[in-house]
Scaffold this motif. Structure first.
Motif, PDB file in Angstrom:
ATOM      1  N   UNK A  24       3.719 -14.727  24.688  1.00 35.72           N
ATOM      2  CA  UNK A  24       2.699 -14.596  23.654  1.00 35.72           C
ATOM      3  C   UNK A  24       1.715 -15.776  23.701  1.00 35.72           C
ATOM      4  N   UNK A  25       2.232 -16.962  23.964  1.00 35.87           N
ATOM      5  CA  UNK A  25       1.354 -18.135  24.046  1.00 35.87           C
ATOM      6  C   UNK A  25       0.378 -18.004  25.222  1.00 35.87           C
ATOM      7  N   UNK A  26       0.849 -17.447  26.289  1.00 34.88           N
ATOM      8  CA  UNK A  26      -0.002 -17.219  27.473  1.00 34.88           C
ATOM      9  C   UNK A  26      -1.066 -16.156  27.160  1.00 34.88           C
ATOM     10  N   UNK A  27      -0.652 -15.125  26.426  1.00 29.09           N
ATOM     11  CA  UNK A  27      -1.625 -14.102  26.031  1.00 29.09           C
ATOM     12  C   UNK A  27      -2.695 -14.717  25.130  1.00 29.09           C
ATOM     13  N   UNK A  28      -2.252 -15.586  24.228  1.00 22.22           N
ATOM     14  CA  UNK A  28      -3.233 -16.239  23.351  1.00 22.22           C
ATOM     15  C   UNK A  28      -4.189 -17.116  24.161  1.00 22.22           C
ATOM     16  N   UNK A  29      -3.649 -17.785  25.153  1.00 23.29           N
ATOM     17  CA  UNK A  29      -4.492 -18.618  26.029  1.00 23.29           C
ATOM     18  C   UNK A  29      -5.552 -17.741  26.693  1.00 23.29           C
ATOM     19  N   UNK A  30      -5.106 -16.576  27.184  1.00 22.73           N
ATOM     20  CA  UNK A  30      -6.047 -15.662  27.848  1.00 22.73           C
ATOM     21  C   UNK A  30      -7.130 -15.171  26.890  1.00 22.73           C
ATOM     22  N   UNK A  31      -6.711 -14.853  25.669  1.00 19.88           N
ATOM     23  CA  UNK A  31      -7.691 -14.358  24.696  1.00 19.88           C
ATOM     24  C   UNK A  31      -8.708 -15.451  24.381  1.00 19.88           C
ATOM     25  N   UNK A  32      -8.216 -16.673  24.202  1.00 18.18           N
ATOM     26  CA  UNK A  32      -9.144 -17.789  23.947  1.00 18.18           C
ATOM     27  C   UNK A  32     -10.105 -17.972  25.117  1.00 18.18           C
ATOM     28  N   UNK A  33      -9.560 -17.898  26.333  1.00 21.33           N
ATOM     29  CA  UNK A  33     -10.414 -18.072  27.518  1.00 21.33           C
ATOM     30  C   UNK A  33     -11.457 -16.960  27.571  1.00 21.33           C
ATOM     31  N   UNK A  48     -12.675 -10.215  30.720  1.00 20.37           N
ATOM     32  CA  UNK A  48     -11.769 -11.118  31.417  1.00 20.37           C
ATOM     33  C   UNK A  48     -11.430 -10.517  32.782  1.00 20.37           C
ATOM     34  N   UNK A  49     -11.518 -11.336  33.797  1.00 21.24           N
ATOM     35  CA  UNK A  49     -11.103 -10.894  35.123  1.00 21.24           C
ATOM     36  C   UNK A  49     -10.029 -11.848  35.624  1.00 21.24           C
ATOM     37  N   UNK A  71     -12.694 -15.189  25.178  1.00 19.41           N
ATOM     38  CA  UNK A  71     -13.702 -15.254  24.124  1.00 19.41           C
ATOM     39  C   UNK A  71     -14.458 -16.568  24.191  1.00 19.41           C
ATOM     40  N   UNK A  72     -14.178 -17.313  25.258  1.00 18.71           N
ATOM     41  CA  UNK A  72     -14.880 -18.573  25.529  1.00 18.71           C
ATOM     42  C   UNK A  72     -14.762 -19.568  24.402  1.00 18.71           C
ATOM     43  N   UNK A  73     -13.645 -19.476  23.693  1.00 20.96           N
ATOM     44  CA  UNK A  73     -13.357 -20.576  22.794  1.00 20.96           C
ATOM     45  C   UNK A  73     -12.936 -21.726  23.681  1.00 20.96           C
ATOM     46  N   UNK A  74     -13.118 -22.918  23.163  1.00 20.10           N
ATOM     47  CA  UNK A  74     -12.718 -24.069  23.953  1.00 20.10           C
ATOM     48  C   UNK A  74     -11.245 -23.933  24.283  1.00 20.10           C
ATOM     49  N   UNK A  75     -10.956 -23.849  25.583  1.00 21.89           N
ATOM     50  CA  UNK A  75      -9.565 -23.817  26.003  1.00 21.89           C
ATOM     51  C   UNK A  75      -9.138 -25.253  26.183  1.00 21.89           C
ATOM     52  N   UNK A 127     -22.605 -14.367  38.813  1.00 21.83           N
ATOM     53  CA  UNK A 127     -22.408 -12.944  38.483  1.00 21.83           C
ATOM     54  C   UNK A 127     -21.462 -12.787  37.288  1.00 21.83           C
ATOM     55  N   UNK A 128     -20.405 -13.581  37.267  1.00 19.86           N
ATOM     56  CA  UNK A 128     -19.476 -13.518  36.131  1.00 19.86           C
ATOM     57  C   UNK A 128     -20.201 -13.891  34.845  1.00 19.86           C
ATOM     58  N   UNK A 129     -20.990 -14.965  34.920  1.00 16.73           N
ATOM     59  CA  UNK A 129     -21.669 -15.434  33.711  1.00 16.73           C
ATOM     60  C   UNK A 129     -22.696 -14.424  33.223  1.00 16.73           C
ATOM     61  N   UNK A 130     -23.394 -13.807  34.159  1.00 11.79           N
ATOM     62  CA  UNK A 130     -24.405 -12.806  33.790  1.00 11.79           C
ATOM     63  C   UNK A 130     -23.733 -11.647  33.040  1.00 11.79           C
ATOM     64  N   UNK A 131     -22.548 -11.273  33.498  1.00  9.30           N
ATOM     65  CA  UNK A 131     -21.839 -10.150  32.879  1.00  9.30           C
ATOM     66  C   UNK A 131     -20.971 -10.614  31.710  1.00  9.30           C
ATOM     67  N   UNK A 132     -21.003 -11.922  31.425  1.00 12.56           N
ATOM     68  CA  UNK A 132     -20.204 -12.466  30.332  1.00 12.56           C
ATOM     69  C   UNK A 132     -18.708 -12.216  30.544  1.00 12.56           C
ATOM     70  N   UNK A 133     -18.280 -12.454  31.754  1.00 12.53           N
ATOM     71  CA  UNK A 133     -16.862 -12.281  32.102  1.00 12.53           C
ATOM     72  C   UNK A 133     -16.251 -13.645  32.377  1.00 12.53           C
ATOM     73  N   UNK A 134     -15.089 -13.887  31.813  1.00  9.93           N
ATOM     74  CA  UNK A 134     -14.342 -15.098  32.144  1.00  9.93           C
ATOM     75  C   UNK A 134     -13.402 -14.781  33.297  1.00  9.93           C
ATOM     76  N   UNK A 135     -13.498 -15.571  34.355  1.00 11.72           N
ATOM     77  CA  UNK A 135     -12.658 -15.315  35.529  1.00 11.72           C
ATOM     78  C   UNK A 135     -11.555 -16.364  35.620  1.00 11.72           C
TER      79      UNK A 135
END
Ligand SMILES: Nc1nc2c(ncn2[C@@H]2O[C@H](COP(=O)(O)OP(=O)(O)OP(=O)(O)O)[C@@H](O)[C@H]2O)c(=O)[nH]1
Ligand SMILES: [Mg+2]
Ligand SMILES: [Zn+2]
Lengths: 226, 124
Positions: free
Chosen positions: A209-218, A118-119, A220-224, A26-34
């Motif tokens: 801020x580093x944690x926020x950046x981690x979340x943004x990368x996650x 993001x969820x 946007x499905x950039x390689x975390x 369901x997450x993938x269908x909605x393009x949500x990173x959990x």
């Protein structure tokens, strides 16, 4: 004595895994990173979320609150004006010590998944059970506060090994504590060598801020970095 | 600590395979990495198993020692770090949690312990 054996050969957590896979689909269908956020009680999960989820660079974020005993945490998150849903599944037998895949599943219809990127799922504060139960998340992150002592990785390897990122929180307290950060990090590396870690203070905002950046990368499905 | 949660999962698994027959014994393989206290698991299976096919079932628990491997060497925790490259290594054994088999051959005559409050004590 007469014995009739039935071969079972089933992983005890298979049933949970099946439901977790459905959530994941369901997450993938909605393009949500959990992201499943886990920690001991009071390590600072909610405070960190309060600090980090506002204005997340265009990332549309929602929160699932696993604190089944009260709505306190959900109320705090609601102030951020992000969609927040409290798990309201009647906790099963002993179920209030962790979230399982079914509890998360029952909450999904209440979330606008299609409108999220993001969820964040704030798990119940507990250093053991949540590590056993996947809920369909893409990433498992734990908050480990310096107030808990350096030996925690050694005492709870299951949790420290289950996560891919450790947020070492409350570092503002370091000057006041008898906490040997180097020893802690050595212990962390002994149970989960090389696991990514960020030193943060939800109170002062240091490292957040580093944690926020981690979340943004996650999100946007950039390689975390694993 | 988390034995109560796991006990429920065990009872669920057994119920699906017992097809209504009373279960005398449950044979489990538990890896040392799962941080399970056997006595505590037994206790909770007995409580969670009440009024199910698992009522009175005996738990036969085999603990599998943990073994890690990397760079052609194998070693045991507490350290999970490869002695050669310092990497994380791969868990070869010790993370299993499996119901191997159940014994559905007749009724157990073991008496039950008195009912206790089973609120989750797993919060740490
Ligand atoms: N000094 C300091 N206190 C913190 C920090 N982060 C959180 N706290 C405090 O720690 C307490 C618990 O924080 P919460 O954010 O509620 O912790 P939690 O992990 O969400 O707790 P539960 O959901 O109950 O498990 C609160 O009093 C916070 O103000 C920090 O970085 N530094
Ligand atoms: Mg909280
Ligand atoms: Zn190696």
């Amino acid at each position: 004595m007469h014995r009739t054996y039935v071969k079972v050969l089933e992983d005890v957590l298979d049933a949970n895994g099946t439901i977790a896979a459905a959530n994941r689909a369901d997450f993938d269908r909605a393009d949500v990173t959990a992201v499943n956020l886990m920690s001991a009680p009071g390590a600072g999960k909610t405070t960190l979320l309060e600090r980090s989820l506002r204005w997340l660079e265009g990332v549309r974020v929602g929160v699932l609150e696993g604190d089944v005993a009260s709505t306190l945490d959900a109320d705090r998150i609601a102030h951020l004006h992000v969609p927040v849903v409290q798990i309201d599944t009647d906790p099963g037998f002993g179920g209030e010590c962790h979230l399982d895949a079914n509890m998360v599943r029952s909450a999904l219809p209440s979330l606008p998944l299609d409108e999220l990127d993001l969820l964040v799922i704030e798990n119940v504060g507990n250093l053991v059970c949540p590590a056993e139960f996947r809920v369909g998340e893409h990433h498992r992150v734990m908050v480990s506060s310096v107030a808990e002592g350096e030996d925690k990785p050694l005492k709870y390897p299951l949790m420290f090994r289950a996560c891919e990122l450790v947020l070492v929180n409350k570092i503002d307290l370091l000057p006041h504590l008898d906490f040997d950060l180097d020893r802690y990090l050595q212990n962390l590396d002994a149970v989960h060598p090389g696991v990514e870690r960020l030193l943060v203070s939800a109170k002062t905002g240091e490292g957040v801020e580093a944690w926020r950046e981690w979340l943004v990368r996650a999100a946007t499905r950039e390689a975390v970095p694993a | 600590m988390h034995e109560l949660s796991l006990a429920s999962a065990i009872v669920d698994t057994v119920e699906r395979h017992a097809e209504g027959r009373p279960v005398r014994a449950i044979s489990l393989r538990v890896g040392a990495l799962r941080q399970v206290v056997p006595e505590s698991l037994e206790f909770y299976v007995e409580i969670v198993g009440r009024d199910t096919v698992c009522e009175g079932a005996r738990l036969e628990l085999e603990v599998v020692p943990a073994l890690l491997a990397c760079c052609g060497v194998e070693w045991e925790p507490p350290s999970f770090r490869c002695p050669r490259c310092g990497g994380g290594g791969k868990v070869v054994a010790g993370d299993e949690f499996m119901v191997e088999s159940i014994d559905v051959g007749g009724r157990s005559t073991e008496p039950n312990r008195p009912k206790e409050d089973a609120a989750c004590i797993a919060r740490t």
